[in-house]
Design an enzyme around this catalytic site. Structure first.
Site, PDB file in Angstrom:
ATOM      1  N   GLU A  42      27.569  45.870  24.751  1.00  0.00           N
ATOM      2  CA  GLU A  42      27.127  44.626  24.115  1.00  0.00           C
ATOM      3  C   GLU A  42      25.666  44.353  24.456  1.00  0.00           C
ATOM      4  O   GLU A  42      25.140  44.866  25.447  1.00  0.00           O
ATOM      5  CB  GLU A  42      28.000  43.442  24.551  1.00  0.00           C
ATOM      6  CG  GLU A  42      27.913  43.078  26.005  1.00  0.00           C
ATOM      7  CD  GLU A  42      28.842  41.945  26.375  1.00  0.00           C
ATOM      8  OE1 GLU A  42      29.607  41.497  25.505  1.00  0.00           O
ATOM      9  OE2 GLU A  42      28.818  41.502  27.544  1.00  0.00           O
ATOM     10  N   ASN A  93      39.493  35.826  32.256  1.00  0.00           N
ATOM     11  CA  ASN A  93      40.238  36.248  33.437  1.00  0.00           C
ATOM     12  C   ASN A  93      41.606  35.596  33.380  1.00  0.00           C
ATOM     13  O   ASN A  93      41.720  34.368  33.408  1.00  0.00           O
ATOM     14  CB  ASN A  93      39.509  35.845  34.717  1.00  0.00           C
ATOM     15  CG  ASN A  93      38.276  36.689  34.946  1.00  0.00           C
ATOM     16  OD1 ASN A  93      38.361  37.875  35.224  1.00  0.00           O
ATOM     17  ND2 ASN A  93      37.116  36.075  34.802  1.00  0.00           N
ATOM     18  N   HIS A 127      25.676  32.225  34.152  1.00  0.00           N
ATOM     19  CA  HIS A 127      27.070  32.648  34.054  1.00  0.00           C
ATOM     20  C   HIS A 127      27.922  31.389  34.219  1.00  0.00           C
ATOM     21  O   HIS A 127      28.066  30.858  35.317  1.00  0.00           O
ATOM     22  CB  HIS A 127      27.375  33.665  35.148  1.00  0.00           C
ATOM     23  CG  HIS A 127      28.764  34.221  35.096  1.00  0.00           C
ATOM     24  ND1 HIS A 127      29.046  35.543  35.308  1.00  0.00           N
ATOM     25  CD2 HIS A 127      29.966  33.637  34.849  1.00  0.00           C
ATOM     26  CE1 HIS A 127      30.355  35.750  35.200  1.00  0.00           C
ATOM     27  NE2 HIS A 127      30.927  34.593  34.935  1.00  0.00           N
ATOM     28  N   LYS A 138      30.127  37.730  42.414  1.00  0.00           N
ATOM     29  CA  LYS A 138      29.726  36.352  42.696  1.00  0.00           C
ATOM     30  C   LYS A 138      29.575  36.140  44.197  1.00  0.00           C
ATOM     31  O   LYS A 138      30.350  36.662  44.986  1.00  0.00           O
ATOM     32  CB  LYS A 138      30.758  35.385  42.117  1.00  0.00           C
ATOM     33  CG  LYS A 138      30.907  35.491  40.606  1.00  0.00           C
ATOM     34  CD  LYS A 138      32.165  34.815  40.112  1.00  0.00           C
ATOM     35  CE  LYS A 138      32.412  35.111  38.645  1.00  0.00           C
ATOM     36  NZ  LYS A 138      33.725  34.613  38.171  1.00  0.00           N
ATOM     37  N   GLY A 167      35.960  42.444  38.053  1.00  0.00           N
ATOM     38  CA  GLY A 167      35.493  42.510  39.434  1.00  0.00           C
ATOM     39  C   GLY A 167      34.177  43.231  39.627  1.00  0.00           C
ATOM     40  O   GLY A 167      33.870  43.698  40.725  1.00  0.00           O
ATOM     41  N   ARG A 207      44.104  34.988  35.325  1.00  0.00           N
ATOM     42  CA  ARG A 207      44.631  34.804  36.687  1.00  0.00           C
ATOM     43  C   ARG A 207      43.898  33.644  37.328  1.00  0.00           C
ATOM     44  O   ARG A 207      42.939  33.101  36.776  1.00  0.00           O
ATOM     45  CB  ARG A 207      44.386  36.064  37.516  1.00  0.00           C
ATOM     46  CG  ARG A 207      42.918  36.482  37.484  1.00  0.00           C
ATOM     47  CD  ARG A 207      42.593  37.594  38.456  1.00  0.00           C
ATOM     48  NE  ARG A 207      41.281  38.177  38.228  1.00  0.00           N
ATOM     49  CZ  ARG A 207      40.123  37.654  38.630  1.00  0.00           C
ATOM     50  NH1 ARG A 207      40.110  36.492  39.266  1.00  0.00           N
ATOM     51  NH2 ARG A 207      38.973  38.260  38.390  1.00  0.00           N
TER      52      ARG A 207
END
Length: 455
Positions: free
Chosen positions: A200, A291, A208, A237, A164, A293
């Protein structure tokens, strides 16, 4: 099929799940906090039960109260939606122990893929490309400095257990690292109760790209194409579309195949999303995270694929096979979603809770849907996420979808609170967006500076 499921969420996603369940002939139980007593999902469900005060930690994150509500109402399964407990493996495990089906992957898979370190290791085993990064959790600034020197700047700091947009910082130089690490770690600890970090190499700017996957307990795994989620503000987003204009046929096959391979490697069940960063200059893509979910932007995939993702979630949790095979999935047209928030873009997107005195949602025509829990007279509470609606459109091509979205946003009228509708209208009308010429840097570096100059 289940007789009754409990929805452990609120707002538009709770409404979305209730509607899908009702169409399957499944009874529903809504939970609510004292602040949500008059919320739409409470009115729509067959039953509703209060699980605590307004504060999320005492209600929508209160595992004991939610499980007690499921037992008291005889619910056989719990759908967590997104946010709150949707990626909490402890909650999924408690559901398993109480013989209540968690509508999502197993706790074991959530542990494996929810932690960025574990997920990275599993993707390497699966042969999915990953960015250079730390091989284990990072807990101190000294460790961070050493690893950053080995990887090379710029880097991304990420909460190992995060999601999130929380606990994330971009770091361009060694001078920025220590304060950024401390801030990200503190944010992660506050949001997830876990301050472990991951580092990273930063692929920036990038696209994305995420791939929607579905798996069942019979070993079937399919993908439903990709979504482009590059229009982001502060790692959140703002607008999503499918398919991505940045991907051709060959690359699309490569990236969706990698997503299916990743899901098969962990024996994934239910709905999930594999997220990638695409370096357009080289054409290479890298695994970012999974993700475990359903996602906010799932409707754009439903429009282009014709598959109801939430219904598939419920069927799969019930032990059914997926209702479609990969060869049955066909993609048609173009879909776009705009997130509508109760916030003021002119004042740094400050939340704008309050009472809705008048409401008109766009409608009419084929290929337009509004997912929302708003109604005229409803008071938006100040305790939760500011998203109040999603406008989703589908057209035969991208131009038609863009025009339909512009039309829909022009019709959208909310009185009593400030929203980002005008902001979204300007964004969807921007020449760069219309041309599909944007990446993850566009909103923050190009659009917002110009937008804020207008004052």
């Amino acid at each position: 099929m289940f007789n009754k499921i409990l929805i452990a969420n609120r707002g538009e996603i709770a409404v979305r799940i209730i509607r899908a369940a009702r169409e399957l002939g499944v009874g529903t139980v809504a939970i609510y906090s004292t602040a949500d007593r008059d919320a739409l999902h409470v009115h729509l469900a067959d039953e509703a039960i209060c699980v605590g005060p307004a504060r999320s930690t005492e209600s929508y994150l209160n595992m004991n109260n939610i499980l007690s509500a499921a037992v008291a109402t005889g619910a056989q399964a719990i759908h967590p939606g997104f946010g709150f407990l949707s990626e909490n493996s402890k909650f999924a495990r408690l559901c398993e122990e109480m013989n209540i089906k968690f509508i999502g992957p197993s706790a074991k898979v959530m542990d494996m893929m929810g932690d960025k370190i574990n997920a990275r290791a599993e993707m390497i085993k699966a042969g999915v490309p990953v960015t250079p990064g730390s091989e284990s959790e990072v807990h101190t600034t000294d460790e961070a400095v050493k690893i950053a020197e080995e990887i090379g700047y710029p880097i991304m700091l990420k909460a190992s257990a995060g999601g999130g947009g929380k606990g994330i910082r971009k770091v361009n130089t060694v001078e920025e690292l220590v304060p950024a690490f401390e801030a990200a770690q503190a944010e992660a600890q506050a949001a997830f109760g876990n301050g472990a970090m991951f580092i990273e190499r930063m692929i920036f700017p990038a696209r994305h790209i995420e791939v929607q996957i579905l798996g069942d307990s019979h070993g079937n795994v399919i993908h439903l194409g990709e979504r482009d989620c590059s229009l982001q503000r502060n790692n959140q987003k703002v607008l999503e579309e499918s398919p991505s204009v940045a991907i051709g046929h060959t690359l699309r096959n490569e990236i969706t195949s990698a997503a299916v391979k990743a899901a098969q490697h962990v024996s994934y069940e239910n709905a999930g999303t594999i997220e990638f960063l695409l370096d357009e200059s080289s054409g290479k893509f890298y695994f970012m995270e999974m993700n475990t979910r359903v996602q906010v932007e799932h409707p754009v995939t439903e429009f282009v694929s014709g598959v109801d993702i939430v219904k598939e979630q419920i069927r799969v949790a019930n032990g059914n096979e997926l209702s479609v095979k990969q060869e049955d999935v066909t993609f048609s047209g173009h879909a776009i979603e705009c997130r509508i928030n109760a916030e003021n873009p002119k004042f740094n997107f400050a939340p704008s809770p309050g009472k809705i005195t008048n409401l008109f949602l766009p409608g009419g025509g084929v290929g337009l849907r509004v997912d929302s829990a708003m109604y005229s007279g409803y008071t938006i509470p100040p305790y939760y996420d500011s998203m109040i609606a999603k406008v989703i459109v589908h057209g035969e091509n991208r131009f038609e979808a863009l025009m339909k979205m512009q039309r829909a946003l022009l019709e959208f009228d909310v009185e009593g609170v400030t929203t980002n509708v005008d902001f979204q209208l300007e964004l969807i009308s921007d020449p760069h967006v219309v041309a599909g010429d944007y990446d993850t840097s566009f909103l923050g570096n190009v659009f917002l500076p110009e937008y804020q100059k207008e004052d």
